[in-house]
Scaffold this active site. Structure first.
Site, PDB file in Angstrom:
ATOM      1  N   GLU A  46       2.893 -15.233  13.832  1.00 31.40           N
ATOM      2  CA  GLU A  46       2.517 -16.004  14.679  1.00 31.40           C
ATOM      3  C   GLU A  46       1.547 -16.927  14.246  1.00 31.40           C
ATOM      4  OE1 GLU A  46       1.349 -13.711  19.405  1.00 31.40           O
ATOM      5  OE2 GLU A  46       0.489 -13.118  17.315  1.00 31.40           O
ATOM      6  N   LYS A 113       6.193 -15.087  23.625  1.00 31.71           N
ATOM      7  CA  LYS A 113       6.715 -14.369  23.990  1.00 31.71           C
ATOM      8  C   LYS A 113       6.455 -14.181  25.368  1.00 31.71           C
ATOM      9  CE  LYS A 113       2.008 -11.924  21.766  1.00 31.71           C
ATOM     10  NZ  LYS A 113       0.700 -12.349  20.157  1.00 31.71           N
ATOM     11  N   CYS A 172       3.889  -9.885  17.560  1.00 31.23           N
ATOM     12  CA  CYS A 172       2.777  -9.093  17.460  1.00 31.23           C
ATOM     13  C   CYS A 172       3.193  -8.380  18.802  1.00 31.23           C
ATOM     14  CB  CYS A 172       2.238 -10.284  17.798  1.00 31.23           C
ATOM     15  SG  CYS A 172       0.040  -9.705  16.926  1.00 31.23           S
ATOM     16  N   PRO A 348     -31.122 -11.995   0.803  1.00 33.17           N
ATOM     17  CA  PRO A 348     -32.985 -11.643   1.157  1.00 33.17           C
ATOM     18  C   PRO A 348     -32.751  -9.801   0.692  1.00 33.17           C
ATOM     19  CG  PRO A 348     -32.561 -11.916   3.513  1.00 33.17           C
ATOM     20  CD  PRO A 348     -30.830 -12.362   2.502  1.00 33.17           C
ATOM     21  N   LEU A 349     -32.278  -9.659  -0.598  1.00 31.02           N
ATOM     22  CA  LEU A 349     -32.146  -8.301  -1.195  1.00 31.02           C
ATOM     23  C   LEU A 349     -33.865  -7.937  -0.929  1.00 31.02           C
ATOM     24  CD1 LEU A 349     -30.072  -7.105  -2.702  1.00 31.02           C
ATOM     25  CD2 LEU A 349     -30.458  -7.786  -4.356  1.00 31.02           C
ATOM     26  N   SER A 350     -33.550  -6.178  -0.454  1.00 32.76           N
ATOM     27  CA  SER A 350     -35.065  -5.519   0.052  1.00 32.76           C
ATOM     28  C   SER A 350     -34.704  -4.030  -0.887  1.00 32.76           C
ATOM     29  CB  SER A 350     -34.896  -5.038   1.443  1.00 32.76           C
ATOM     30  OG  SER A 350     -33.647  -4.159   1.598  1.00 32.76           O
ATOM     31  N   GLY A 351     -33.504  -4.292  -1.473  1.00 40.15           N
ATOM     32  CA  GLY A 351     -33.540  -2.433  -1.740  1.00 40.15           C
ATOM     33  C   GLY A 351     -33.025  -1.566  -1.602  1.00 40.15           C
ATOM     34  N   GLY A 352     -32.600  -1.858   0.104  1.00 40.46           N
ATOM     35  CA  GLY A 352     -32.326  -0.799   0.644  1.00 40.46           C
ATOM     36  C   GLY A 352     -30.570  -0.987   0.705  1.00 40.46           C
ATOM     37  N   SER A 355     -28.680  -3.996   2.727  1.00 42.15           N
ATOM     38  CA  SER A 355     -29.237  -5.481   1.478  1.00 42.15           C
ATOM     39  C   SER A 355     -27.716  -5.031   0.825  1.00 42.15           C
ATOM     40  CB  SER A 355     -30.584  -6.133   1.605  1.00 42.15           C
ATOM     41  OG  SER A 355     -30.771  -5.212   1.169  1.00 42.15           O
TER      42      SER A 355
END
Length: 677
Positions: A46, A113, A172, A348-352, A355
C-alpha cells in the site's frame, strides 16, 4: 487444450516515507525480479511510491505530484507485465488512497480505497477520503500525458478482465471489515483478489492474517494475493512483510516474515482451473452469486495463463515462533539505525531485567545483520565507518555499534553490577562503569542556599517527599549522563557521528507510572516500551536457549528493584502494590476491551474467583488511582517499538486525557456499592 496456469509475483518492499528515490529503486527492482521469473502479474504494498507513513505530508501537494513523477518512470518498465502500484491520487480536489493498474505503459484503472483504517495506530481519514461514488473518468496529469499520450483513465471500483481471468482489488483495511469488499467481487466472478497492505506487526498478528486469507478463499474459491509493507517506515511501528499467496483455503507461498532485504519477490504458479473446480461444488456460493450485482469491467488484452507445468500444491504451516519478538524488534532497530545517521546505540545497563532485555535486543539486531551480511554489509560499513569491516560473529558487530554503561550509586548493589558486567562481556558490548554519586550530590549542593536543611532519605529520618526527591535526582542524573556519553563516545574514537540512546521502560510499569519522569525511561528510542514483563521473560528464556548466555539465568532470578534507597530491599512489585501479572491483565482489559473501573471490577470478580471481592475492588482502585495520577508521564516517553495491542503510546495509539480526578469518585462509589451486595 486450454491452459489455466498463471505465475504471479507478490513484492514485499521496505519503503521509507518521503524517500521517493529509494522507493522508486525498490519498485523497479521488484518489477525486474518479476520479469526475470516470467511473472505476468506484479503487485506491491500500500502507498508504496511515497511510503505508507507520510502522514501529514500527504496534505502537501508535493507528495502527490512527486508520486506521479515516480509513476511516470515506473511506466517504462511495464511492457508485457500487469503492475499494480500504490500511491495517493487527487481527483476533483479530493485525495484518495489508490492502486494504479498499469500495463504496457498505460494506466488502465485507478482503484481508490473504500474503507479507511482509523483504528489503533491508523488515522487515514485525516488525509484521505473513502471512495463512495460510481466510476468516473480521471484526468491524467500532464507528466503522464506527455509520455504516453493518454488523457483519461477510469477511477473507481472495477474488476480487471483479461483474456483468461478476472481480477478484483482489496486494499488493506477492506479485508478487516465485517463484510470484506472482496466477497462481492468474488461472487461476481473475480477469480483473483489482490490486497495491497500496510499492516503493522503485533504479537500473533501474522497468524491471524493468514487465517483470514484462508477463510475468505475457502468460502468463495479464489486466489488471494497479499502484499505487505516491510520495515520501519519512519515511525513507531514495524511492518513485518509476510506477503503471501493463498488458494482455496490453503497457503502456498509466503515471503520471509522478518528480513533485511529491501525488495523480495514471492512467486507461485497457480492453476485457475482449481478455482473453477472448487466453486462449482459450492452450491451456496452459486446461489448467492446469481443475486450479486455486477461490477464494471476494465478489459486488458493480455493472457496471464501462459505457464504449462503441472501444479502440486503444498499447504504451508504458519508457526507462532518463539522468536517473533526478537526478529521483529531487530529489524525495527536496523531500519532506525541506518536511517537516523547514527553509528550505534548507548544504553544505561543497570543489571535489571528491563535494561538487559534492551541490550539483548541489540544483540539480536547484530545476529540479524550477520544473517543478511550479503545484503547489508555495505550499509553496515558506512554506519561503523570502517570500509574493511567483515564480521564473522554477532559479537563483532555488537562491539562496533553498542555501548553500555553501569551508572552506579552508593545505593547500587554488587549483584546488579555483576549482572550488568557479565551480560556486557557475553554479548561483547563496549562497557563502562561510572559512579554518579558526585553528580546527584552536586544538585543537592546547588540547592543548599535555598533551604535551611538537608533533604534526607526516610531511612535516615526524612519524609516521604524528601526520600522521593532524592531517589528521582539519582535516576535523572543517569539520563543526563547517558546523553552526555552518546555525544562524546564517538569523539573518543575519533569518529564524527553520534549514538542513539536506548530506553528500557516496559509496558506494565509505564501503565502504572512506576518510573521517574526523565530518567532512563527517556531516550531516543525504546525497543521494549510496548512489551510486558512476561514478554521480556519469554524473550530472555528464548535467547538463553538459543545462545546460552549464562548471565541471563542470573537476570531472570533477580527480583526487580530500582536500587535508589539506602539500606533497603526495594522490590518493585511490593512498591507498586500490584504484580506484573496483574498489571498485564489490567492493561489488556483497559485498552483491548475498553473497560473503565466499574466494568473492569465486574469482569475481574468473575475471573479472579479465588480472590475476595473487596480485595479485587482494592486492586482495581489502586491501579486506576496510580494510572490517573501518573498518566501525565506518558507524554515524555520516547518512541517505542509497537508490539502489544494494549500499548499505552499516547502519541498515536492510546488517546486519552493526561489530567484526571485521581479519586474517580463516581466510578469507585459504584464499585463499593457492587462489592457490598
Amino acid at each position: 487444450m486450454n491452459n489455466y496456469i498463471t505465475r504471479v509475483g507478490v513484492s514485499t518492499l521496505n519503503q521509507f516515507a518521503m524517500d521517493f528515490e529509494h522507493n522508486l529503486k525498490n519498485i523497479i527492482e521488484s518489477i525486474q525480479q518479476c520479469k526475470a521469473q516470467n511473472c505476468l502479474l506484479r503487485t506491491g504494498p500500500e502507498l508504496e511510491i511515497p511510503g505508507y507513513m507520510c502522514e501529514d505530508h500527504f496534505l502537501e501537494l508535493d507528495t502527490v505530484n512527486h508520486s506521479w513523477e515516480v509513476l511516470s518512470e515506473i511506466l517504462d518498465y511495464t511492457d508485457g507485465i500487469l503492475c499494480d502500484i500504490g500511491m495517493p491520487v487527487m481527483h476533483k480536489n479530493v485525495l484518495y488512497n489508490c492502486r494504479v493498474v498499469c500495463y504496457d505503459r498505460k494506466i488502465h484503472l485507478i482503484r481508490p480505497k473504500i474503507f479507511l483504517a482509523d483504528e489503533g495506530n491508523y488515522r487515514e481519514s485525516r488525509w484521505f477520503t473513502p471512495w463512495e461514488k460510481k466510476n468516473e473518468e480521471f484526468q491524467i496529469p500532464d507528466i503522464i500525458y506527455k509520455k504516453t499520450g493518454q488523457r483519461t483513465a477510469p477511477i473507481g471500483v472495477a474488476i480487471i478482465k483479461t483474456l483468461d481471468t478476472e481480477i478484483g482489488f482489496e486494499i488493506c483495511q477492506e479485508l478487516w471489515q465485517p463484510i470484506p469488499t472482496s466477497s462481492a467481487q468474488l461472487l461476481d466472478g473475480a477469480e483473483i483478489i489482490i490486497n495491497s497492505s500496510g499492516s503493522h506487526f503485533e504479537i500473533g498478528k501474522i497468524g491471524r492474517r493468514v487465517d483470514m486469507f484462508k477463510d475468505i478463499t475457502r468460502r468463495n474459491g479464489a486466489v488471494y494475493i497479499y502484499s505487505n509493507m516491510r520495515g520501519c517506515d519512519g515511525n513507531r511501528i514495524y511492518f513485518d512483510g509476510s506477503s503471501s499467496i493463498t488458494l482455496n483455503g490453503k497457503l502456498f507461498a509466503r515471503s520471509t516474515a522478518f528480513s533485511l532485504q529491501d525488495a523480495e519477490l514471492t512467486i507461485c504458479d497457480i492453476d485457475l482451473q482449481e478455482v473453477k473446480n472448487f466453486r462449482i461444488n459450492l452450491r451456496g456460493r452459486s446461489m448467492q452469486a446469481t443475486q450479486q450485482s455486477s461490477f464494471p469491467r476494465v478489459e486488458i488484452n493480455v493472457n496471464l495463463t501462459n505457464q504449462s507445468k503441472f501444479i502440486l500444491y503444498k499447504d504451508l504451516p504458519i508457526k507462532h515462533e518463539d522468536d517473533e519478538v526478537t526478529e521483529s524488534v531487530s529489524c525495527f532497530l536496523w531500519d532506525y539505525l541506518r536511517r537516523s545517521g547514527a553509528m550505534g546505540f548507548v544504553l544505561p545497563l543497570s543489571g535489571g531485567l528491563d535494561s538487559c532485555s534492551s541490550a539483548i535486543c541489540v544483540f539480536h539486531l547484530a545476529n540479524k545483520i550477520l544473517q543478511y551480511k550479503h545484503v547489508v554489509l555495505g550499509e553496515l560499513r558506512r554506519i561503523v565507518q570502517d570500509p574493511n569491516f567483515d564480521p564473522q560473529t554477532p559479537q563483532e558487530i555488537v562491539k562496533k555499534i553498542f555501548y553500555t554503561v553501569y551508572l552506579g550509586t552508593k545505593n547500587s548493589s554488587a549483584d546488579s553490577r555483576r549482572r550488568s558486567k557479565n551480560l556486557a562481556q557475553q554479548i561483547n558490548s563496549n562497557h563502562f562503569e561510572i559512579n554518579i554519586d558526585t553528580v546527584s550530590q552536586a544538585f543537592q549542593d546547588a540547592i543548599r542556599p535555598v533551604f535551611d536543611q538537608e533533604p534526607r532519605f526516610e531511612a535516615y529520618g526524612g519524609t516521604y517527599t524528601e526520600d522521593l526527591a532524592l531517589q528521582n535526582i539519582q535516576a535523572r542524573s543517569r539520563m543526563a549522563m547517558t546523553y552526555f556519553l552518546a555525544q562524546l563516545l564517538p569523539w573518543k574514537n575519533n569518529q564524527k557521528s553520534f549514538l542513539l540512546v536506548l530506553g528500557s521502560s516496559n509496558l506494565d510499569e509505564s501503565l502504572r507510572g512506576y518510573y521517574t519522569k526523565y530518567d532512563c525511561s527517556s531516550a531516543d528510542l525504546n525497543p521494549i516500551g510496548s512489551l510486558t514483563k512476561n514478554d521480556l521473560k519469554r524473550m530472555l528464556i528464548y535467547t538463553y536457549q538459543k545462545f546460552g548466555f549464562e548471565a541471563i539465568k542470573d537476570i531472570l532470578t533477580a527480583k526487580p528493584s530500582a536500587e535508589l534507597r539506602p539500606n533497603s530491599n526495594q522490590i518493585s512489585e511490593e512498591e507498586m502494590g500490584l504484580t506484573f501479572d496483574e498489571l498485564e491483565i489490567f492493561g489488556k482489559l483497559r485498552k483491548v476491551q475498553n473497560l473503565g473501573p466499574y466494568s473492569m471490577f465486574r469482569k475481574l470478580i468473575n475471573i479472579w474467583q479465588h480472590v475476595e471481592i473487596k480485595e479485587v475492588a482494592n486492586k482495581v482502585k489502586r491501579f486506576f488511582t496510580y494510572y490517573a495520577q501518573n498518566r501525565h508521564k506518558v507524554t515524555t516517553l520516547p518512541p517505542a517499538f509497537h508490539a502489544e495491542s494494549h500499548s499505552n503510546d499516547d502519541n498515536r495509539f492510546d488517546f486519552r486525557q493526561i489530567i484526571y480526578n485521581i479519586k474517580w469518585p463516581w466510578q469507585f462509589r459504584k464499585i463499593d456499592e457492587l462489592s457490598q451486595q
